[in-house]
Design an enzyme around this catalytic site. Structure first.
Site, short mmCIF file in Angstrom:
data_model
loop_
_atom_site.label_atom_id
_atom_site.label_comp_id
_atom_site.label_asym_id
_atom_site.label_seq_id
_atom_site.Cartn_x
_atom_site.Cartn_y
_atom_site.Cartn_z
N ASN A 94 -5.01 -10.18 6.49
CA ASN A 94 -4.74 -8.94 7.26
C ASN A 94 -5.94 -8.25 7.89
OD1 ASN A 94 -2.11 -9.44 6.73
ND2 ASN A 94 -1.87 -7.89 5.12
N ASN B 159 -4.83 -5.57 12.24
CA ASN B 159 -6.17 -4.98 12.22
C ASN B 159 -7.13 -5.65 13.20
OD1 ASN B 159 -5.86 -2.80 10.33
ND2 ASN B 159 -5.57 -4.36 8.76
N THR C 268 0.84 -1.20 0.00
CA THR C 268 0.00 0.00 0.00
C THR C 268 0.87 1.25 0.00
OG1 THR C 268 -1.91 -1.07 0.97
CG2 THR C 268 -1.66 1.26 1.47
N HIS D 86 -7.65 -10.42 -1.90
CA HIS D 86 -7.09 -10.10 -0.58
C HIS D 86 -7.95 -10.77 0.49
CE1 HIS D 86 -4.97 -8.29 2.58
NE2 HIS D 86 -4.78 -7.07 2.10
N TYR E 294 -8.99 -7.78 6.81
CA TYR E 294 -9.97 -7.08 5.97
C TYR E 294 -11.21 -7.97 5.79
CZ TYR E 294 -6.14 -3.86 5.57
OH TYR E 294 -5.14 -2.97 5.89
#
Ligand code: 8OZ
Length: 366
Positions: free
Chosen positions: A179, A236, A27, A176, A181
């Protein structure tokens, strides 16, 4: 020095990679208005085309899927046109490139969401973490739970992202699933407290990730569809009480869909590899496709793992930020440039396209 498998070509589905080194998704928060990739991204990815496989920064499949300022999307015609220039440059230089398809779920902020609404999540539980919006680190907003009837729309947004990626000239897509999400939030029981078909049992929590994998593979071709997972990462604020059977089940499902690769973050994302016990060999054994290993690899560990056939490709992250010619440097044992954390997220060319190659000259060829 014994010959390293790392620099040998590798057949990934129907494409051939020039080596077994992947650039991990990173990112960089440099998108321009409309969450269109920055024109500098053409040069940034082009400079790194000697990687066997480039995987782009995470790119949201919808406005709802965005969680940080200035991350690029893959849902508008302008975004597709800008990505096309990136894939053309990489292909001109003999590289291969997949785009990472992203929905952040609850890791977002109302200021980024359609009509200033709440971010969406499996359950209405706010993550204890921050996002970057308006130039500052800010607590993520309280999310609302997705209604059962909204779930097909999430799957469709990934499917459209895959179709757009092919239009933009990508060689394939990486879902994805890592992590903390959206797909990881559904899979793990720390964030998923639903009591419908998408919550409770391992099978139910894994359902969304596997439905997305199936839909994306139907759109892009299974041989052009990979996925990234992170079984034990605490990134996260995500957690699961029993990740081994959960990810064994997920990987069995991905194998049944014949995905081309699983890209596994071993340990804590960007942190310790041994944060929690986990049997990655079990995933390797269950999956007939390619295993991409990631997290804290250096040349020695990469060589060891490839020689032991514990992985097929090795993904490097931060080292690719600061070393556009990382492959050449690893091959020749040349020193590596250190990455500058201050320019990771946001800004322009500084810390993005201005890291020197071994030749010392900036790679600015058109
Ligand atoms: C760093 C900063 C913001 C997002 C991830 C997409 O961890 C990310 C990310 C990394 O997968």
């Amino acid at each position: 020095m014994t010959a390293s498998k790392l620099f040998e070509p590798y057949k990934l589905g129907s494409i051939t990679l020039s080596n077994r080194i992947a650039m991990a998704p990173l990112t960089r928060n440099r998108a321009i208005a409309g969450m269109v990739p920055n024109p500098l991204a053409i040069e940034y990815y082009g400079q790194r085309a000697s990687a066997g496989l480039l995987i782009t920064e995470a790119s949201q499949v919808s406005q709802q899927g965005q969680g940080y300022q200035d991350t690029p999307g893959i849902y508008s015609p302008e975004q597709i046109a800008a990505w096309r220039k990136v894939t053309d440059r990489v292909h001109e230089r003999g590289g291969r490139i997949f785009i990472q398809l992203w929905h952040v779920g609850r890791i977002s902020h109302t200021s980024l969401q359609p009509n200033g609404g709440a971010p969406v999540a499996p359950s209405a539980i706010q993550a204890k973490t921050k996002t970057f919006v308006g130039g500052a680190f800010t607590d993520v907003s309280a999310p609302r739970a997705l209604e059962l009837g909204e779930i097909p729309g999430i799957v469709d947004s990934f499917k459209r992202g895959a179709a757009n990626a092919l239009t933009a000239g990508f060689d394939g897509v990486e879902i994805h699933g890592a992590n903390g999400y959206l797909l990881d939030q559904f899979a793990k029981d720390g964030s998923n407290k639903r009591n419908d078909a998408y919550g409770g049992s391992i099978e139910n929590r894994a359902k969304l990730m596997l439905e997305v994998a199936k839909a994306v593979a139907a759109e892009a071709g299974a041989d052009r569809t990979g996925i990234r997972i992170s079984p034990v990462t605490p990134a996260n604020d995500v957690s699961d009480s029993n990740p081994q059977p959960l990810f064994d089940h997920i990987v069995d499902g991905l194998n049944a869909e014949k995905l081309v690769y699983i890209h596994v973050i071993e340990g804590a994302t960007g942190g310790p590899r041994d944060i929690a016990p986990f049997d990655y060999a079990s995933l390797r054994k269950r999956f007939s496709g390619t295993y991409i290993a990631n997290n804290g690899y250096d040349l020695t560990l990469a060589n060891k793992v490839l020689a032991a056939n514990e992985a097929d490709l090795i993904a490097f992250g931060k080292l690719f930020i600061s070393n556009p010619d990382l492959v050449e440097r690893l091959k020749t044992g040349a020193p590596l440039n250190a990455p500058d954390k201050a320019t990771f997220y946001g800004g322009g060319a500084k810390g993005y396209t201005d890291y020197p190659t071994l030749a010392g000259a900036l790679d600015t060829a058109q």
